[in-house]
Design an enzyme around this catalytic site. Structure first.
Site, short mmCIF file in Angstrom:
data_model
loop_
_atom_site.label_atom_id
_atom_site.label_comp_id
_atom_site.label_asym_id
_atom_site.label_seq_id
_atom_site.Cartn_x
_atom_site.Cartn_y
_atom_site.Cartn_z
N ARG A 106 0.85 -1.19 0.00
CA ARG A 106 0.00 0.00 0.00
C ARG A 106 0.89 1.24 0.00
O ARG A 106 1.64 1.48 0.94
CB ARG A 106 -0.92 0.01 1.23
CG ARG A 106 -1.80 1.25 1.25
CD ARG A 106 -2.51 1.44 2.58
NE ARG A 106 -3.18 2.74 2.57
CZ ARG A 106 -3.20 3.57 3.59
NH1 ARG A 106 -2.60 3.28 4.72
NH2 ARG A 106 -3.83 4.74 3.49
N HIS A 151 -2.93 11.23 0.60
CA HIS A 151 -2.39 10.99 1.93
C HIS A 151 -1.79 12.30 2.45
O HIS A 151 -0.58 12.40 2.64
CB HIS A 151 -1.35 9.87 1.88
CG HIS A 151 -1.07 9.23 3.21
ND1 HIS A 151 -1.15 7.88 3.42
CD2 HIS A 151 -0.70 9.77 4.40
CE1 HIS A 151 -0.83 7.60 4.67
NE2 HIS A 151 -0.55 8.73 5.28
N ASN A 195 -6.77 8.82 2.80
CA ASN A 195 -6.22 8.23 4.02
C ASN A 195 -6.54 9.14 5.19
O ASN A 195 -6.21 10.33 5.19
CB ASN A 195 -4.70 8.08 3.92
CG ASN A 195 -4.11 7.56 5.22
OD1 ASN A 195 -4.20 6.38 5.54
ND2 ASN A 195 -3.52 8.46 6.02
N GLU A 196 -7.21 8.60 6.19
CA GLU A 196 -7.49 9.31 7.43
C GLU A 196 -7.94 10.76 7.21
O GLU A 196 -7.30 11.71 7.66
CB GLU A 196 -6.26 9.31 8.33
CG GLU A 196 -5.82 7.93 8.76
CD GLU A 196 -4.61 7.94 9.68
OE1 GLU A 196 -4.31 6.87 10.24
OE2 GLU A 196 -3.99 9.01 9.85
N ASN A 335 -7.25 2.09 9.97
CA ASN A 335 -5.98 2.35 10.64
C ASN A 335 -6.23 2.34 12.14
O ASN A 335 -6.88 3.25 12.67
CB ASN A 335 -5.40 3.70 10.22
CG ASN A 335 -4.94 3.72 8.78
OD1 ASN A 335 -4.98 2.71 8.09
ND2 ASN A 335 -4.50 4.88 8.32
N TYR A 337 -4.38 1.94 15.99
CA TYR A 337 -3.11 1.95 16.72
C TYR A 337 -3.27 1.72 18.21
O TYR A 337 -2.42 1.09 18.83
CB TYR A 337 -2.38 3.27 16.49
CG TYR A 337 -1.75 3.37 15.13
CD1 TYR A 337 -0.44 2.97 14.91
CD2 TYR A 337 -2.46 3.86 14.04
CE1 TYR A 337 0.15 3.04 13.66
CE2 TYR A 337 -1.89 3.94 12.78
CZ TYR A 337 -0.58 3.53 12.59
OH TYR A 337 -0.01 3.59 11.34
N GLU A 404 -3.29 0.20 8.29
CA GLU A 404 -2.15 0.65 9.09
C GLU A 404 -2.29 0.11 10.50
O GLU A 404 -3.39 0.06 11.07
CB GLU A 404 -2.05 2.18 9.17
CG GLU A 404 -1.56 2.84 7.92
CD GLU A 404 -1.39 4.35 8.10
OE1 GLU A 404 -1.07 4.79 9.24
OE2 GLU A 404 -1.56 5.08 7.12
#
Length: 505
Positions: A106, A151, A195-196, A335, A337, A404
Site C-alpha cells: 500500500r 495521503h 487516508n485518514e 488504521n 493503533y 495501518e
C-alpha cells in the site's frame, strides 16, 4: 499516518486503572492460522518516503510549504525533501517487499507529482511514469499494488484556492481520480480515495496542528469533512460507471480510529466517541441510512444554537447527497493503533467550539499499557479485536482491510516491543475472524523509518531502518521484519516465533 488526533483530544491524559472488562489482551497461538484468502502487506505514504520534492517537474504541496517556511514547527526541523529517497530508490524498496514476502504494497500517489498544480492541465509525464514503473515492478515480483490517492499532501495551488474547504475541491479530486484510473486502472485492483481524512480535516483545518495549519476550530473540521465525503463519492461513482466492469477492481476509503472503553456502566459514551471518531466519515458511507451520525448531528446542531449561530456548524447533506454518498465503498480501510478509557468531560458551553469539545469526553489510559516512543501510542491489541466487532454490528459486516497498524521507537534493530505489538494485533485479528468479522488483509505501518510529519525523524515506525545521513540510504532489516516474514510465510501467528537470518541489507 497514525492516530494523530490523540495528542489533542488527550492533551491532559489521566492515568487511571479500571475494572472495566476488556477481555484478554490478544495473543499469537500455535493453533491459529490465517485463511488462505487473507493477505499481508505493508504501508507507506508518498511525502514520508519519496523525497525528490522538486524532481522531474513535481509541483509544491502543502507539506513542502510548511516544512520549508516553518521548520520550527517540526520536532527536529527536518523535512521530506530527500528522506529515504524512494523516488530514486524504489527498486530497493521492492527488493525489501519481495524479501518480506508480502502479498500487497500500500503506497500513496503524490498528487503534485502527477498534476503539479492539481489540475489535469498540468499533467506531468515524468510523474506518471514513476508510478507506472513502480506498479510494473511490483506486479513483476508478484506483489499487488494498493494505491491511496490522497495521503495529506495536497498541491499548494489547490490550497491557495481554499483547499478542502472550497466546494470546487470535489471537482478537482474527481478529475485527479479519473487520471489515476486511466493510467493505472488495468493494473491496480485496490484503490483508496483518502487516508485518514479526519486528520486532514480536524488537525489541518480545525486545530491547525498539521498542514495547512489553519485554525478554524469548530467550523473548518466539519466543512472539510463534508467536501471530502462528496469528493470520495465522486471518485467511487466514476470508477464503477466507467472502469469497474473492465478492470474488476475495488474502491474504498481508509479511516482511523482508536477503540474506547467506558469506565461507567453502559456504552453510551462509547457510542458518542465512535460517532465522532470512526463514524465521523464511516456513517455517511457504511451505515444503512447514510448521512451524519444522529449522535454527532444532534450534538453539533444543539451546540451551534447555544452559541447563538444562525445555522449549524455541521453542513447538512441534501437527501440527494445522502444517497450519493451512502454505499460508496467496496471495503473499509482501517488504521488502528491504540485505545482509551472514557469519562464525561463536562465542558462549559458555549466556549471555544471545536470537534474535540463537541464530544464532551475525557480520555485516559490504563497504567499497565506499554507506551511507545510516540506519547499517544499505547499497546492495546484487544482494542483492534473490539473495534472490528463493533464495525461488524454497526455497519452490517463490511469487508475490512487493516491498512495501518504499527509501533514507534528510537530505531532499534532488536525491536522487541514492535514484535510484541505485531504479534498481539495479529492475534486480535484472528480473534475477530473467529467472531465472523470480514477482515481480508493486514498492512503493517511502515516498511521504512520515514518522515513522521510534525515529529520529523524523531520517531521510527519502520520494519527497516534507514539512516538518512547515509548517502546510499541503506535499508537494514530489524527483528520485526524477520518475524513478520515468518508469519507471512507460515500463515501462523505463534508466540514462539524466532527471527531468521538471510536478509540482504
Amino acid at each position: 499516518m497514525k492516530f494523530w488526533i490523540l495528542p489533542l483530544v488527550f492533551s491532559v491524559i489521566k492515568v487511571l486503572g479500571s475494572n472495566t472488562d476488556q477481555g484478554d489482551q490478544g495473543s499469537c497461538s500455535l493453533h491459529k492460522s490465517f485463511p488462505d484468502t487473507f493477505t499481508f502487506g505493508v504501508s507507506t505514504a508518498s511525502y514520508q518516503i519519496e523525497g525528490g520534492w522538486n524532481a522531474d517537474g513535481k509541483g509544491v504541496n502543502i507539506w513542502d510549504t510548511l516544512t520549508h517556511d516553518h521548520p520550527e514547527l517540526i520536532a527536529d526541523k527536518s523535512n521530506g525533501d530527500v528522506g529515504p529517497d524512494s523516488y530514486h530508490l524504489y527498486k530497493e524498496d521492492v527488493k525489501r517487499l519481495k524479501e518480506l514476502g508480502v502479498n500487497f504494497y500500500r503506497f500513496s500517489v503524490s498528487w503534485s507529482r502527477i498534476l503539479p498544480t492539481g489540475d489535469v492541465s498540468s499533467l506531468n509525464p515524468a510523474g506518471v511514469k514513476y508510478y507506472s514503473d513502480l506498479i510494473d515492478l511490483l506486479l513483476q515480483e508478484g506483489i499487488q499494488p494498493m494505491v491511496t490517492m490522497f495521503h495529506y499532501d495536497l498541491p499548494q495551488y489547490l490550497q491557495d484556492m481554499g483547499g478542502l474547504l472550497n466546494p470546487i475541491f470535489v471537482n478537482y479530486f474527481r478529475e485527479y481520480a479519473r487520471i489515476l484510473y486511466m493510467n493505472y486502472g488495468s493494473r491496480v485492483k485496490h484503490w483508496i480515495t483518502f487516508n485518514e481524512p479526519s486528520e486532514s480535516c480536524i488537525l489541518g483545518y480545525g486545530s491547525g496542528a498539521l498542514a495547512p495549519v489553519l485554525k478554524l476550530h469548530g467550523v473548518g473540521e466539519y466543512l472539510c469533512a463534508y467536501h471530502v465525503l462528496l469528493a470520495h463519492a465522486e471518485a467511487y461513482h466514476i470508477y464503477h460507471m466507467n472502469y469497474a466492469a473492465k478492470f474488476g477492481g475495488k474502491v474504498g476509503i481508509t479511516l482511523d480510529s482508536g477503540w474506547f472503553y467506558q469506565k461507567s456502566p453502559g456504552n453510551d459514551l462509547v457510542e458518542r466517541a465512535m460517532a465522532f471518531q470512526l463514524g465521523f466519515f464511516a456513517n455517511a458511507i457504511f451505515s444503512r441510512d447514510g448521512g451524519w451520525s444522529k449522535i454527532l448531528q444532534e450534538i453539533v446542531d444543539k451546540n451551534s444554537m447555544s452559541e447563538g449561530r444562525v445555522w449549524s456548524r455541521l453542513p447538512p447533506f441534501s437527501p440527494e447527497e445522502v444517497q450519493k454518498v451512502r454505499g460508496t465503498a467496496d471495503f473499509l480501510g482501517l488504521n488502528y493503533y491504540t485505545a482509551r478509557f472514557l469519562e464525561p468531560a463536562n465542558y462549559a458551553e458555549p466556549a471555544n467550539p471545536s470537534w474535540e469539545r463537541d464530544q464532551n469526553l475525557t480520555y485516559s489510559v490504563d497504567p499497565s499499557w506499554k507506551r511507545a516512543k510516540s506519547t499517544w501510542l499505547y499497546m492495546v491489541p484487544h482494542g483492534l479485536r473490539d473495534i472490528l466487532k463493533w464495525i461488524k454490528l454497526a455497519y452490517e459486516n463490511p469487508e475490512v482491510i487493516i491498512t495501518e497498524n504499527g509501533w514507534s521507537d528510537s530505531g532499534e534493530l532488536e525491536d522487541d516491543l514492535r514484535v510484541e505489538y505485531l504479534k498481539g494485533h495479529l492475534g486480535a485479528v484472528l480473534e475477530a475472524l473467529q467472531a465472523g468479522c470480514r477482515v481480508s488483509g493486514y498492512a503493517h505501518w511502515s516498511l521504512l523509518d520515514n518522515f513522521e510529519w510534525m515529529m520529523g525523524y524523531t520517531e521510527k515506525f519502520g520494519l527497516y531502518r534507514v539512516d538518512n545521513k547515509d548517502p546510499e540510504k541503506k535499508r537494514v532489516a530489524k527483528k520485526s521484519a524477520r518475524i513478520y516474514k515468518e508469519i507471512i510465510k507460515t500463515r501462523f501467528c505463534s508466540d514462539n516465533l524466532s527471527s531468521e537470518d538471510g536478509y540482504s541489507n
